[in-house]
Design an enzyme around this catalytic site. Structure first.
Site, PDB file in Angstrom:
ATOM      1  N   ASN A 140       1.546   3.793   1.765  1.00  0.00           N
ATOM      2  CA  ASN A 140       2.327   4.335   2.884  1.00  0.00           C
ATOM      3  C   ASN A 140       3.280   3.292   3.494  1.00  0.00           C
ATOM      4  O   ASN A 140       3.874   3.542   4.533  1.00  0.00           O
ATOM      5  CB  ASN A 140       1.387   4.903   3.964  1.00  0.00           C
ATOM      6  CG  ASN A 140       0.539   3.829   4.637  1.00  0.00           C
ATOM      7  OD1 ASN A 140       0.724   2.642   4.380  1.00  0.00           O
ATOM      8  ND2 ASN A 140      -0.389   4.242   5.480  1.00  0.00           N
ATOM      9  N   LYS A 141       3.443   2.137   2.860  1.00  0.00           N
ATOM     10  CA  LYS A 141       4.292   1.088   3.433  1.00  0.00           C
ATOM     11  C   LYS A 141       5.759   1.281   3.020  1.00  0.00           C
ATOM     12  O   LYS A 141       6.076   2.137   2.208  1.00  0.00           O
ATOM     13  CB  LYS A 141       3.753  -0.283   3.015  1.00  0.00           C
ATOM     14  CG  LYS A 141       2.329  -0.549   3.538  1.00  0.00           C
ATOM     15  CD  LYS A 141       2.296  -0.697   5.037  1.00  0.00           C
ATOM     16  CE  LYS A 141       0.989  -0.655   5.755  1.00  0.00           C
ATOM     17  NZ  LYS A 141      -0.234  -1.095   5.225  1.00  0.00           N
ATOM     18  N   ASN A 142       6.664   0.454   3.561  1.00  0.00           N
ATOM     19  CA  ASN A 142       8.102   0.647   3.319  1.00  0.00           C
ATOM     20  C   ASN A 142       8.474   0.531   1.844  1.00  0.00           C
ATOM     21  O   ASN A 142       9.449   1.122   1.403  1.00  0.00           O
ATOM     22  CB  ASN A 142       8.922  -0.365   4.130  1.00  0.00           C
ATOM     23  CG  ASN A 142       9.000   0.006   5.602  1.00  0.00           C
ATOM     24  OD1 ASN A 142       8.079   0.625   6.135  1.00  0.00           O
ATOM     25  ND2 ASN A 142      10.075  -0.364   6.259  1.00  0.00           N
TER      26      ASN A 142
ATOM     27  N   TYR B 190       0.856  -1.194   0.000  1.00  0.00           N
ATOM     28  CA  TYR B 190       0.000   0.000   0.000  1.00  0.00           C
ATOM     29  C   TYR B 190       0.894   1.246   0.000  1.00  0.00           C
ATOM     30  O   TYR B 190       2.062   1.181   0.401  1.00  0.00           O
ATOM     31  CB  TYR B 190      -0.901  -0.065   1.244  1.00  0.00           C
ATOM     32  CG  TYR B 190      -1.849   1.099   1.396  1.00  0.00           C
ATOM     33  CD1 TYR B 190      -2.859   1.314   0.460  1.00  0.00           C
ATOM     34  CD2 TYR B 190      -1.740   1.977   2.474  1.00  0.00           C
ATOM     35  CE1 TYR B 190      -3.726   2.387   0.606  1.00  0.00           C
ATOM     36  CE2 TYR B 190      -2.606   3.042   2.621  1.00  0.00           C
ATOM     37  CZ  TYR B 190      -3.596   3.246   1.676  1.00  0.00           C
ATOM     38  OH  TYR B 190      -4.456   4.301   1.816  1.00  0.00           O
TER      39      TYR B 190
END
Ligand SMILES: *Cc1c(COP(=O)(O)O)cnc(C)c1O
Length: 380
Positions: free
Chosen positions: A176-178, A174
């Protein structure tokens, strides 16, 4: 505005997307397959299955493991609702567990053990903030009670050992993930046959995908299980390959920012009783988010509003699942005191690889100033 999270996307991703559009093959194909193999290699396993979200991945892991109605699955309440929803999708009962401590906000092993019944089938771990759960202790607990072990690894992509805790794991890409593919996810499973079941369930349960039919020169396929449409497309696969090549550098940058945060926040830890910077008990982390706990009595809304005025976004991870209306109706009496206290005092500070050292200084100075006014007695 300094944002809590921001994706790192550049000319390589743009070129990769354009190449897919020009190739004429835009969904599940060679790029997704290459992405799966590269992801597996990076995590030290044989193979992986790409899906369109971590939520879909968790659903398929639970399905492949045969978890369903009548089964109970232990899970933390301090997580995103997707962890718990996947358990509900297969008709099993989530049993929500408190955290270990305010300093260590992962699911408590002792509390989890206390909630094991004859119906418990599995434990769903979540590596909150990227902080890896204690591998040996969870494996011991699972094997002592004959339970399956699953990882919601949405926060922990790229950390050594993630995905190896037990029977299956799912990762999130997604925004906003790393690492990101805008939307997307990946599944790892210990048992190669179960991983192939996941691969088949991802595409309607069909025995041959479009690509496989093309390669095998046959139009025929069968469906011998109930499947879903959880496919990843080639555009995301191409973005994922570029992101994966940068993951180590991005995670290293996150680690450096967190080290700087910790050094500067020590000032506030010394000054305020009860100011807490959670740390990974295992010592391992993907540094997905930067949570802190404000001192007892500090007004969090006021602190966040003042930081916002100074150009710093903050957020909260997470409203505990058992306190949200839908889940509260299902388990009305449930009270998890440490999880609830953690949530009342938690504030998530900005953390992403585009930040530089001066951004961390700005955040900590802004927080320090905001805390000066956070104890005013008659603030509405
Ligand atoms: C983001 C996230 C998910 C869901 O990931 P999607 O890819 O959006 O489905 C699940 N669990 C946790 C802990 C998350 O942070």
């Amino acid at each position: 505005m300094l944002l809590v999270a921001e994706p790192v996307l550049g000319p390589e991703e743009r070129a990769a997307v354009m190449a897919v559009l020009e190739s004429g093959w835009i969904t599940l194909g060679e790029r997704v397959r290459t992405f799966e193999r590269a992801f597996a290699e990076l995590h030290g396993v044989a193979d992986a299955v790409a899906v369109d979200s971590c939520t879909a991945g968790l659903h398929l892991v639970l399905k492949a493991l045969g978890i369903g109605p009548g089964d109970e699955v232990l899970a933390p309440s301090l997580t995103f609702v997707a962890t718990v929803n996947a358990i509900l999708y297969v008709g099993a009962e989530p049993v929500l567990v408190d955290i270990e401590a305010l300093q260590h906000p992962l699911m408590s092993i002792a509390q989890a053990e206390a909630k094991i019944t004859s119906r418990t089938r599995a434990i769903m771990l979540m590596h909150y903030a990227g902080h890896m759960a204690e591998r040996r202790m969870w494996r011991d607990l699972a094997s002592r009670h004959g339970l399956l072990l699953i990882e919601d690894a949405a926060h922990a992509v790229g950390v050594a050992g993630v995905g190896s805790y037990g029977d299956g794991s799912a990762f999130s890409f997604y925004g906003n993930k790393n690492m990101t593919t805008a939307e997307g996810g990946m599944v790892l499973m210990h048992n190669p046959e179960m991983l192939e079941r996941v691969r088949q369930m991802r595409g309607h349960g069909m025995t041959r995908s479009v690509m496989q039919r093309l390669v095998a020169r046959t139009p025929h396929y069968d469906v011998d299980m109930l499947g879903y449409n959880y496919r990843m497309d080639e555009i995301r696969g191409a973005i994922g390959l570029v992101q994966l090549s940068r993951l180590e550098a991005m995670n290293t940058r996150r680690a450096a920012l967190v080290a700087q945060y910790r050094a500067l926040l020590a000032r506030l830890e010394n000054r305020y009783e009860g100011f807490v910077v959670p740390r990974p008990q295992s010592g391992l982390s993907a540094h997905h988010i930067m949570p802190i706990l404000l001192p007892v009595g500090a007004n969090r809304d006021r602190t966040a509003a003042e930081m916002h005025l100074a150009g710093v976004q903050t957020t909260i991870h997470y409203p505990p699942v058992h306190t949200l209306s839908y889940y509260r109706q299902r388990a009305p009496g449930l009270h998890l005191p440490l999880t609830e206290e953690f949530h009342r005092r938690e504030l998530t500070l900005p953390l992403h690889p585009k930040m530089d050292d001066s951004d961390v200084e700005l955040v900590v100075n802004t927080l320090e100033n905001a805390l000066e006014n956070a104890f005013a007695p008659n603030y509405g």
